[in-house]
Motif scaffolding. Structure first.
Motif, PDB file in Angstrom:
ATOM      1  N   ASN A  59     -12.351   3.068  -3.342  1.00 15.30           N
ATOM      2  CA  ASN A  59     -12.443   2.264  -2.059  1.00 15.30           C
ATOM      3  C   ASN A  59     -11.562   2.992  -0.951  1.00 15.30           C
ATOM      4  O   ASN A  59     -10.728   3.328  -1.584  1.00 15.30           O
ATOM      5  N   PRO A  60     -11.919   2.510   0.134  1.00  9.27           N
ATOM      6  CA  PRO A  60     -10.973   2.947   1.207  1.00  9.27           C
ATOM      7  C   PRO A  60      -9.630   2.241   1.182  1.00  9.27           C
ATOM      8  O   PRO A  60      -9.609   1.312   0.555  1.00  9.27           O
ATOM      9  N   LYS A  62      -6.572  -0.034   2.000  1.00  6.46           N
ATOM     10  CA  LYS A  62      -6.455  -1.202   2.475  1.00  6.46           C
ATOM     11  C   LYS A  62      -5.854  -1.242   4.011  1.00  6.46           C
ATOM     12  O   LYS A  62      -4.983  -0.281   4.180  1.00  6.46           O
ATOM     13  N   THR A  63      -6.302  -1.999   4.783  1.00 10.58           N
ATOM     14  CA  THR A  63      -5.791  -2.003   6.262  1.00 10.58           C
ATOM     15  C   THR A  63      -4.683  -2.621   6.280  1.00 10.58           C
ATOM     16  O   THR A  63      -4.427  -3.628   5.298  1.00 10.58           O
ATOM     17  N   SER A  64      -3.600  -2.518   7.155  1.00  9.92           N
ATOM     18  CA  SER A  64      -2.393  -3.291   7.475  1.00  9.92           C
ATOM     19  C   SER A  64      -2.656  -4.867   7.386  1.00  9.92           C
ATOM     20  O   SER A  64      -1.892  -5.493   6.790  1.00  9.92           O
ATOM     21  N   GLU A  65      -3.849  -5.245   7.987  1.00 11.83           N
ATOM     22  CA  GLU A  65      -3.989  -6.718   7.992  1.00 11.83           C
ATOM     23  C   GLU A  65      -4.146  -7.170   6.503  1.00 11.83           C
ATOM     24  O   GLU A  65      -3.732  -8.399   5.852  1.00 11.83           O
ATOM     25  N   ARG A  66      -5.162  -6.283   5.658  1.00 14.56           N
ATOM     26  CA  ARG A  66      -5.387  -6.918   4.429  1.00 14.56           C
ATOM     27  C   ARG A  66      -4.242  -7.010   3.613  1.00 14.56           C
ATOM     28  O   ARG A  66      -3.981  -7.799   2.805  1.00 14.56           O
ATOM     29  N   LEU A  67      -3.161  -6.000   3.845  1.00 13.40           N
ATOM     30  CA  LEU A  67      -2.150  -5.786   2.999  1.00 13.40           C
ATOM     31  C   LEU A  67      -1.308  -7.090   3.223  1.00 13.40           C
ATOM     32  O   LEU A  67      -0.592  -7.488   2.525  1.00 13.40           O
ATOM     33  N   LEU A  68      -1.193  -7.362   4.543  1.00 18.44           N
ATOM     34  CA  LEU A  68      -0.439  -8.429   5.089  1.00 18.44           C
ATOM     35  C   LEU A  68      -1.053  -9.821   4.343  1.00 18.44           C
ATOM     36  O   LEU A  68      -0.270 -10.734   3.859  1.00 18.44           O
TER      37      LEU A  68
END
Length: 126
Positions: A59-60, A62-68
């Motif tokens: 999977n790609p 995680k974006t910083s938003e998903r990490l947050l």
């Protein structure tokens, strides 16, 4: 990643992989439990001319938003004595603000370390 000949090896039964069928081209599917045919994902279509397969890519990141969002969920469940790790992709000032708010709510202290690519946060009794 590279194509693996079906003559050389087979994936685990029912493991989703990328498949190459001589007549149908590429599709995602799995080797049936009987190991007699391949099945295209999401259909009942059976394929017998599969010559190659390869594992699906990871999977790609995680974006910083998903990490947050993940960090906020962990933080919500934190109790005194628990430890949370969060990647330093999430800005330190955001992490610091959220952690201090949680520590006030728990009426405890915070042990905060930055190690390599992550922050390690511990909630400790005062």
């Amino acid at each position: 990643m590279h194509w693996i000949s079906t003559k050389e090896a087979s994936p685990e039964t029912l493991e989703l992989v990328l498949i190459f069928d001589e007549s149908e081209g590429q599709f995602v599917g799995h080797l049936d439990q009987s190991k007699k045919y391949w099945q295209m994902y999401g259909t009942n279509s059976q394929h017998f001319n599969v010559t190659h397969w390869m594992p699906l890519p990871p999977n790609p990141p995680k974006t910083s938003e998903r990490l947050l969002d993940d960090f906020k969920k962990e933080l919500h469940n934190a109790v005194v004595g628990s430890t949370i790790k969060v990647t330093n992709v999430v800005p330190e000032m955001v992490v610091d603000k959220l952690v201090r708010e949680k520590a006030r709510a728990l009426k405890c202290g915070v042990k905060f370390e930055k190690i390599s690519q992550e922050y390690i946060i511990g909630f400790v009794e005062e």
